[in-house]
Scaffold this motif. Structure first.
Motif, PDB file in Angstrom:
ATOM      1  N   GLU A  94      -8.646  -8.049  20.092  1.00  0.00           N
ATOM      2  CA  GLU A  94      -9.942  -7.935  19.425  1.00  0.00           C
ATOM      3  C   GLU A  94      -9.780  -7.732  17.926  1.00  0.00           C
ATOM      4  OE1 GLU A  94     -12.031  -4.810  21.357  1.00  0.00           O
ATOM      5  OE2 GLU A  94     -12.341  -5.920  23.236  1.00  0.00           O
ATOM      6  N   ALA A  95      -8.622  -7.165  17.533  1.00  0.00           N
ATOM      7  CA  ALA A  95      -8.338  -6.970  16.112  1.00  0.00           C
ATOM      8  C   ALA A  95      -7.774  -8.236  15.474  1.00  0.00           C
ATOM      9  CB  ALA A  95      -7.369  -5.811  15.919  1.00  0.00           C
ATOM     10  N   GLY A  96      -7.640  -9.308  16.253  1.00  0.00           N
ATOM     11  CA  GLY A  96      -7.193 -10.579  15.702  1.00  0.00           C
ATOM     12  C   GLY A  96      -5.741 -10.906  15.925  1.00  0.00           C
ATOM     13  N   VAL A  97      -5.019 -10.160  16.755  1.00  0.00           N
ATOM     14  CA  VAL A  97      -3.605 -10.425  17.004  1.00  0.00           C
ATOM     15  C   VAL A  97      -3.465 -11.456  18.118  1.00  0.00           C
ATOM     16  CG1 VAL A  97      -1.380  -9.423  17.638  1.00  0.00           C
ATOM     17  CG2 VAL A  97      -3.015  -8.082  16.295  1.00  0.00           C
ATOM     18  N   GLU A  98      -2.638 -12.462  17.894  1.00  0.00           N
ATOM     19  CA  GLU A  98      -2.380 -13.454  18.930  1.00  0.00           C
ATOM     20  C   GLU A  98      -1.509 -12.861  20.028  1.00  0.00           C
ATOM     21  OE1 GLU A  98      -3.687 -16.403  19.072  1.00  0.00           O
ATOM     22  OE2 GLU A  98      -4.678 -16.331  17.109  1.00  0.00           O
TER      23      GLU A  98
END
Length: 253
Positions: A94-98
């Motif tokens: 959700e924080a943008g980490v793949e």
């Protein structure tokens, strides 16, 4: 063939060979050389970081002389750990980490010994419990997102933050730059020494590396303004790459 002419022919051949041998020895004489060693340091701002954190769960403590850890208690601790691990991965995504940038390490199981509550009528006894531990590593290619990801790890309730290690996405390019810098410094030193001694530099006869690249990441620092405001500001500093070379030149008058 008469004996005397043969001896004259042999003597003439020897006299002809002696000057040739002398010329060969003279050509093999070592020429004067100038040997230079140089080291260079390159400070590079990192463009990649790895966050390391751990989650763990424990079983209830029991007396060491009792039977092994209850299988149900062990299973329950593992289920709790897996649930927390899944929640941590969701928080990071959700924080943008793949997903490929999240490395969930292998589960480790180890015993822990803790003191039992002291009783006035008994000696101090040690209890044993089992700890299930799972490490996580998160690769960050955009260092501007680092504070957000640290907040995500904290919100997910990690038990330990093992630190941040900084790196370079292209180490080879930085290593090459440091090596070229060392070679340029070696040539500058050689030219300076040659001018001072009134000699000229000839061909390069030997080049060798004397120091392998050394990566020395610096710890992140928090600025004074950030400490006063209470908001963390993460500064990775620089990665220091050192290279060393040894170069030899022929010299002439």
């Amino acid at each position: 063939m008469p004996l005397i002419p043969f001896r004259c022919l042999l003597l003439g051949g020897l006299l002809t060979a002696i000057p040739l041998m002398g010329a060969t020895v003279q050509a093999d004489e070592p020429r004067a050389r100038l040997n230079v060693q140089a080291e260079a340091q390159l400070d590079v701002v990192p463009d990649r970081a790895t966050l390391s954190a751990r989650l763990w769960e424990r079983t209830p403590a029991i007396a060491p002389h009792d039977e092994d850890t209850d299988p149900d208690a062990l299973r329950q601790a593992r289920d709790r750990l897996e649930e927390r691990a899944a929640a941590l991965i969701r928080e990071l995504e959700e924080a943008g980490v793949e997903r490929d940038d999240i490395n969930a390490g292998s589960l480790s199981v180890q015993p822990e010994y803790v003191p039992a509550p002291r009783r006035s009528d008994s000696d101090h006894e040690m209890l044993m419990r089992t700890r299930l531990d799972r490490p996580f590593q998160v690769r960050v290619d955009d260092l501007e997102r680092l504070p957000r990801l640290l907040d995500a790890l904290t919100a997910a309730g990690v038990n330990a933050m093992d630190g941040i290690s900084y790196d370079l996405a292209d180490r080879d390019a930085a290593t090459d730059e440091a090596l070229v810098k060392a070679l340029e410094k070696a040539r500058h030193k050689a030219e300076l020494m040659a001018r001072a001694m009134g000699v000229s530099l000839g061909a390069v006869t030997n080049i060798s590396e004397t120091r392998s690249p050394i990566y020395a990441p610096r710890m992140m620092a928090m600025s004074a303004d950030a400490r006063e405001s209470g908001q963390a500001e993460y500064r990775p500093g620089t990665i220091v790459i050192e290279a060393g070379v040894s170069v030899s030149w022929e010299i002439g008058n």
